[in-house]
Scaffold this motif. Structure first.
Motif, PDB file in Angstrom:
ATOM      1  N   SER A   1      19.937 -53.562  23.848  1.00 11.93           N
ATOM      2  CA  SER A   1      21.420 -53.502  23.512  1.00 11.93           C
ATOM      3  C   SER A   1      22.112 -53.277  25.048  1.00 11.93           C
ATOM      4  CB  SER A   1      22.143 -52.716  22.542  1.00 11.93           C
ATOM      5  OG  SER A   1      22.093 -51.353  22.393  1.00 11.93           O
ATOM      6  N   CYS A   2      20.723 -52.426  25.894  1.00 13.33           N
ATOM      7  CA  CYS A   2      21.408 -52.358  27.060  1.00 13.33           C
ATOM      8  C   CYS A   2      21.220 -52.883  27.683  1.00 13.33           C
ATOM      9  CB  CYS A   2      20.301 -51.379  27.588  1.00 13.33           C
ATOM     10  SG  CYS A   2      19.316 -49.500  26.480  1.00 13.33           S
TER      11      CYS A   2
ATOM     12  N   CYS B   1      21.837 -49.517  31.636  1.00 13.68           N
ATOM     13  CA  CYS B   1      22.840 -49.183  31.018  1.00 13.68           C
ATOM     14  C   CYS B   1      22.785 -48.755  29.580  1.00 13.68           C
ATOM     15  CB  CYS B   1      24.710 -49.511  31.742  1.00 13.68           C
ATOM     16  SG  CYS B   1      24.943 -49.599  33.230  1.00 13.68           S
ATOM     17  N   MET B   2      22.851 -47.866  29.041  1.00 12.40           N
ATOM     18  CA  MET B   2      22.611 -46.957  27.922  1.00 12.40           C
ATOM     19  C   MET B   2      24.109 -47.847  26.772  1.00 12.40           C
ATOM     20  SD  MET B   2      20.013 -44.270  27.788  1.00 12.40           S
ATOM     21  CE  MET B   2      19.884 -43.590  26.245  1.00 12.40           C
ATOM     22  N   LEU B   3      24.885 -47.382  27.622  1.00 11.04           N
ATOM     23  CA  LEU B   3      26.403 -47.213  26.692  1.00 11.04           C
ATOM     24  C   LEU B   3      27.310 -47.670  27.448  1.00 11.04           C
ATOM     25  CD1 LEU B   3      26.068 -43.964  25.523  1.00 11.04           C
ATOM     26  CD2 LEU B   3      25.403 -45.581  23.782  1.00 11.04           C
TER      27      LEU B   3
ATOM     28  N   ARG C   1      31.674 -44.041  29.574  1.00 12.92           N
ATOM     29  CA  ARG C   1      31.225 -42.171  30.226  1.00 12.92           C
ATOM     30  C   ARG C   1      32.194 -41.498  30.035  1.00 12.92           C
ATOM     31  NH1 ARG C   1      30.621 -39.895  35.360  1.00 12.92           N
ATOM     32  NH2 ARG C   1      28.871 -38.073  35.112  1.00 12.92           N
TER      33      ARG C   1
ATOM     34  N   ASP D   1      28.906 -36.714  30.371  1.00 16.08           N
ATOM     35  CA  ASP D   1      28.254 -36.577  29.893  1.00 16.08           C
ATOM     36  C   ASP D   1      27.094 -37.285  30.056  1.00 16.08           C
ATOM     37  OD1 ASP D   1      29.691 -37.241  26.736  1.00 16.08           O
ATOM     38  OD2 ASP D   1      30.214 -39.127  27.248  1.00 16.08           O
TER      39      ASP D   1
ATOM     40  N   LYS E   1      24.094 -44.274  33.463  1.00 15.91           N
ATOM     41  CA  LYS E   1      23.661 -44.474  31.981  1.00 15.91           C
ATOM     42  C   LYS E   1      24.898 -45.328  30.936  1.00 15.91           C
ATOM     43  CE  LYS E   1      22.893 -41.557  27.970  1.00 15.91           C
ATOM     44  NZ  LYS E   1      23.094 -40.158  27.080  1.00 15.91           N
ATOM     45  N   TYR E   2      26.103 -45.572  31.807  1.00 11.55           N
ATOM     46  CA  TYR E   2      27.009 -45.952  31.012  1.00 11.55           C
ATOM     47  C   TYR E   2      27.704 -47.685  32.242  1.00 11.55           C
ATOM     48  CZ  TYR E   2      26.740 -41.660  28.843  1.00 11.55           C
ATOM     49  OH  TYR E   2      26.584 -40.341  28.102  1.00 11.55           O
TER      50      TYR E   2
ATOM     51  N   ILE F   1      27.999 -52.000  20.221  1.00  8.21           N
ATOM     52  CA  ILE F   1      27.667 -51.746  21.484  1.00  8.21           C
ATOM     53  C   ILE F   1      27.065 -52.544  22.566  1.00  8.21           C
ATOM     54  CG2 ILE F   1      26.080 -50.335  22.674  1.00  8.21           C
ATOM     55  CD1 ILE F   1      27.773 -48.724  20.930  1.00  8.21           C
TER      56      ILE F   1
ATOM     57  N   GLN G   1      30.327 -54.525  24.163  1.00 11.47           N
ATOM     58  CA  GLN G   1      30.693 -53.471  25.315  1.00 11.47           C
ATOM     59  C   GLN G   1      30.692 -53.072  25.927  1.00 11.47           C
ATOM     60  OE1 GLN G   1      31.746 -50.157  22.143  1.00 11.47           O
ATOM     61  NE2 GLN G   1      32.357 -51.360  20.583  1.00 11.47           N
ATOM     62  N   ASN G   2      29.008 -53.349  26.007  1.00 10.87           N
ATOM     63  CA  ASN G   2      28.314 -52.501  27.302  1.00 10.87           C
ATOM     64  C   ASN G   2      28.879 -53.806  28.148  1.00 10.87           C
ATOM     65  OD1 ASN G   2      26.687 -49.803  26.639  1.00 10.87           O
ATOM     66  ND2 ASN G   2      25.401 -51.592  26.408  1.00 10.87           N
TER      67      ASN G   2
END
Length: 170
Positions: free
Chosen positions: A40-41, A59-61, A64, A68, A73-74, A117, A120-121
């Motif tokens: 999902s990343c 990116c994981m999520l 941000r 965070d 990461k976002y 997720i 959304q990413n």
């Protein structure tokens, strides 16, 4: 997308930088960038072709909140971080982006009020690139299988590997 012999991928990855989950990095010329574990990343790659530069964020999520953790990461904060890194290394427009990943790894679980997720990413990355005025050259997103990749800045090429799909170039 053209297929690529396995030997070329191994050679591409031999002198390179491995970008870990939630991180970002830069490479120039023949030096490569690689990342693994894109379920999902989402990998956001931005090329500065004239300087043979590429930057990559794993990116994981999607979003941000202040404080965070690292911007890389976002998906919503990765694009400005990638552009800053390009600027530090002499990157100049025109830029071009590629998105890879964002798979729905457990499609039966995402339902009702649970957020997707992965989608959304992808949405957050597209929005960030649009705000920055960076065109998306191509995408390899969605589906239900994970991906790994190697970025070759000198060739402005990305080799994507999947377990079931083998290797292909973007």
């Amino acid at each position: 997308m053209e297929s690529l012999p396995a030997a070329d991928t191994v050679a591409a990855a031999s002198d390179g930088v491995v970008v870990r989950m939630g991180d970002l990095d830069v490479a120039r010329g023949e030096r490569t960038l690689s990342t693994v574990g894109l379920g999902s990343c989402l990998a956001i790659i931005i090329f500065a072709p004239a300087q043979q530069l590429a930057v990559l964020a794993h990116c994981m999520l999607p979003a941000r909140d202040e404080g965070d953790g690292p911007a890389s990461k976002y998906a919503d904060s990765a694009v400005p971080a990638l552009l800053a890194l390009l600027g530090e290394h002499g990157g100049a427009s025109p830029f071009a982006a590629v998105l890879v990943g964002g798979a729905s790894m457990f499609p039966g679980i995402v339902s009702g009020g649970m957020a997707d997720i992965a989608a959304q990413n992808v949405t957050a990355a597209r929005a960030g690139l649009a705000v920055a005025g960076i065109p998306i050259r191509t995408e390899d997103v969605g589906g239900q299988m994970g991906r790994s990749l190697v970025v070759q800045p000198a060739r402005q090429r990305i080799v994507v590997h999947t377990i079931r799909g083998g290797q292909r170039c973007l």
